[in-house]
Design a protein around this motif. Structure first.
Motif, mmCIF file in Angstrom:
data_model
loop_
_atom_site.group_PDB
_atom_site.id
_atom_site.type_symbol
_atom_site.label_atom_id
_atom_site.label_comp_id
_atom_site.label_asym_id
_atom_site.label_seq_id
_atom_site.Cartn_x
_atom_site.Cartn_y
_atom_site.Cartn_z
ATOM 1 N N ALA A 18 -14.722 5.770 -2.262
ATOM 2 C CA ALA A 18 -14.951 4.321 -2.347
ATOM 3 C C ALA A 18 -16.431 3.996 -2.170
ATOM 4 O O ALA A 18 -16.980 3.171 -2.907
ATOM 5 C CB ALA A 18 -14.111 3.597 -1.304
ATOM 6 N N ASP A 19 -17.074 4.645 -1.222
ATOM 7 C CA ASP A 19 -18.506 4.415 -0.999
ATOM 8 C C ASP A 19 -19.327 4.859 -2.210
ATOM 9 O O ASP A 19 -20.420 4.352 -2.432
ATOM 10 C CB ASP A 19 -18.981 5.153 0.250
ATOM 11 N N GLY A 20 -18.780 5.788 -2.989
ATOM 12 C CA GLY A 20 -19.447 6.278 -4.194
ATOM 13 C C GLY A 20 -19.149 5.437 -5.425
ATOM 14 O O GLY A 20 -19.538 5.813 -6.532
ATOM 15 N N GLY A 21 -18.441 4.331 -5.258
ATOM 16 C CA GLY A 21 -18.201 3.426 -6.374
ATOM 17 C C GLY A 21 -16.835 3.528 -7.021
ATOM 18 O O GLY A 21 -16.545 2.795 -7.961
ATOM 19 N N LYS A 22 -15.989 4.406 -6.537
ATOM 20 C CA LYS A 22 -14.635 4.520 -7.084
ATOM 21 C C LYS A 22 -13.727 3.467 -6.449
ATOM 22 O O LYS A 22 -13.934 3.056 -5.318
ATOM 23 C CB LYS A 22 -14.040 5.910 -6.802
ATOM 24 N N SER A 23 -12.729 3.034 -7.200
ATOM 25 C CA SER A 23 -11.739 2.099 -6.664
ATOM 26 C C SER A 23 -10.637 2.887 -5.978
ATOM 27 O O SER A 23 -10.077 3.808 -6.566
ATOM 28 C CB SER A 23 -11.130 1.256 -7.783
ATOM 29 N N VAL A 24 -10.353 2.530 -4.748
ATOM 30 C CA VAL A 24 -9.315 3.203 -3.969
ATOM 31 C C VAL A 24 -8.443 2.131 -3.324
ATOM 32 O O VAL A 24 -8.952 1.212 -2.690
ATOM 33 C CB VAL A 24 -9.926 4.098 -2.860
ATOM 34 N N ALA A 25 -7.142 2.241 -3.494
ATOM 35 C CA ALA A 25 -6.210 1.319 -2.848
ATOM 36 C C ALA A 25 -5.203 2.143 -2.056
ATOM 37 O O ALA A 25 -4.632 3.097 -2.569
ATOM 38 C CB ALA A 25 -5.476 0.472 -3.873
ATOM 39 N N VAL A 26 -5.013 1.781 -0.812
ATOM 40 C CA VAL A 26 -4.037 2.440 0.051
ATOM 41 C C VAL A 26 -3.072 1.367 0.538
ATOM 42 O O VAL A 26 -3.494 0.342 1.077
ATOM 43 C CB VAL A 26 -4.720 3.120 1.253
ATOM 44 N N VAL A 27 -1.792 1.595 0.341
ATOM 45 C CA VAL A 27 -0.768 0.664 0.799
ATOM 46 C C VAL A 27 -0.014 1.343 1.930
ATOM 47 O O VAL A 27 0.509 2.442 1.761
ATOM 48 C CB VAL A 27 0.204 0.294 -0.349
ATOM 49 N N THR A 28 0.016 0.697 3.100
ATOM 50 C CA THR A 28 0.619 1.328 4.262
ATOM 51 C C THR A 28 1.094 0.285 5.271
ATOM 52 O O THR A 28 0.687 -0.870 5.223
ATOM 53 C CB THR A 28 -0.394 2.278 4.948
ATOM 54 N N HIS A 29 1.933 0.734 6.174
ATOM 55 C CA HIS A 29 2.342 -0.067 7.326
ATOM 56 C C HIS A 29 1.629 0.424 8.581
ATOM 57 O O HIS A 29 1.856 -0.108 9.664
ATOM 58 C CB HIS A 29 3.861 0.045 7.547
ATOM 59 N N ASP A 30 0.786 1.427 8.448
ATOM 60 C CA ASP A 30 0.157 2.095 9.584
ATOM 61 C C ASP A 30 -1.165 1.420 9.964
ATOM 62 O O ASP A 30 -2.158 1.542 9.249
ATOM 63 C CB ASP A 30 -0.093 3.560 9.235
ATOM 64 N N ILE A 74 -9.071 -5.657 3.783
ATOM 65 C CA ILE A 74 -7.665 -5.573 4.160
ATOM 66 C C ILE A 74 -6.949 -6.808 3.636
ATOM 67 O O ILE A 74 -7.395 -7.932 3.873
ATOM 68 C CB ILE A 74 -7.494 -5.484 5.696
ATOM 69 N N VAL A 75 -5.881 -6.592 2.899
ATOM 70 C CA VAL A 75 -5.049 -7.682 2.400
ATOM 71 C C VAL A 75 -3.690 -7.522 3.075
ATOM 72 O O VAL A 75 -2.998 -6.538 2.842
ATOM 73 C CB VAL A 75 -4.892 -7.628 0.867
ATOM 74 N N GLU A 76 -3.343 -8.471 3.937
ATOM 75 C CA GLU A 76 -2.054 -8.417 4.616
ATOM 76 C C GLU A 76 -1.039 -9.226 3.827
ATOM 77 O O GLU A 76 -1.303 -10.365 3.440
ATOM 78 C CB GLU A 76 -2.176 -8.952 6.039
ATOM 79 N N VAL A 77 0.109 -8.607 3.589
ATOM 80 C CA VAL A 77 1.179 -9.249 2.830
ATOM 81 C C VAL A 77 2.390 -9.378 3.733
ATOM 82 O O VAL A 77 2.764 -8.441 4.434
ATOM 83 C CB VAL A 77 1.529 -8.406 1.578
ATOM 84 N N ASP A 78 2.994 -10.551 3.741
ATOM 85 C CA ASP A 78 4.187 -10.802 4.538
ATOM 86 C C ASP A 78 5.255 -11.402 3.632
ATOM 87 O O ASP A 78 5.039 -12.458 3.036
ATOM 88 C CB ASP A 78 3.857 -11.764 5.685
ATOM 89 N N ASN A 79 6.348 -10.697 3.495
ATOM 90 C CA ASN A 79 7.472 -11.169 2.696
ATOM 91 C C ASN A 79 7.053 -11.486 1.250
ATOM 92 O O ASN A 79 7.462 -12.476 0.665
ATOM 93 C CB ASN A 79 8.111 -12.391 3.358
ATOM 94 N N GLY A 80 6.172 -10.628 0.713
ATOM 95 C CA GLY A 80 5.758 -10.768 -0.679
ATOM 96 C C GLY A 80 4.635 -11.753 -0.934
ATOM 97 O O GLY A 80 4.205 -11.925 -2.071
ATOM 98 N N MET A 81 4.121 -12.372 0.107
ATOM 99 C CA MET A 81 3.052 -13.359 -0.049
ATOM 100 C C MET A 81 1.810 -12.884 0.699
ATOM 101 O O MET A 81 1.912 -12.330 1.798
ATOM 102 C CB MET A 81 3.489 -14.713 0.526
ATOM 103 N N VAL A 82 0.636 -13.112 0.109
ATOM 104 C CA VAL A 82 -0.609 -12.762 0.780
ATOM 105 C C VAL A 82 -0.758 -13.634 2.010
ATOM 106 O O VAL A 82 -0.723 -14.863 1.923
ATOM 107 C CB VAL A 82 -1.824 -12.907 -0.144
#
Length: 55
Positions: free
Chosen positions: A17-29, A39-47
């Motif tokens: 990511a720091d090198g310009g690549k797009s990285v997305a991680v989806v987790t509950h951790d 950080i994008v927090e989603v609750d019950n399908g809504m941002v």
């Protein structure tokens, strides 16, 4: 995944990511938050909250 392995993987993803690549991680951790640029927090399908967008 144990903590050491997680740290290695997240460090490599952050390097990409720091090198310009797009990285997305989806987790509950919540332990992964320190590795994120944004950080994008989603609750019950809504941002619910976006943090780090303009930082």
């Amino acid at each position: 995944m144990d903590k050491d392995s997680m740290g290695i993987v997240m460090h490599e993803l952050r390097t990409l990511a720091d090198g310009g690549k797009s990285v997305a991680v989806v987790t509950h951790d919540p332990r992964l938050k320190p590795y994120a640029h944004r950080i994008v927090e989603v609750d019950n399908g809504m941002v619910k909250e976006v943090s780090g967008f303009n930082e």
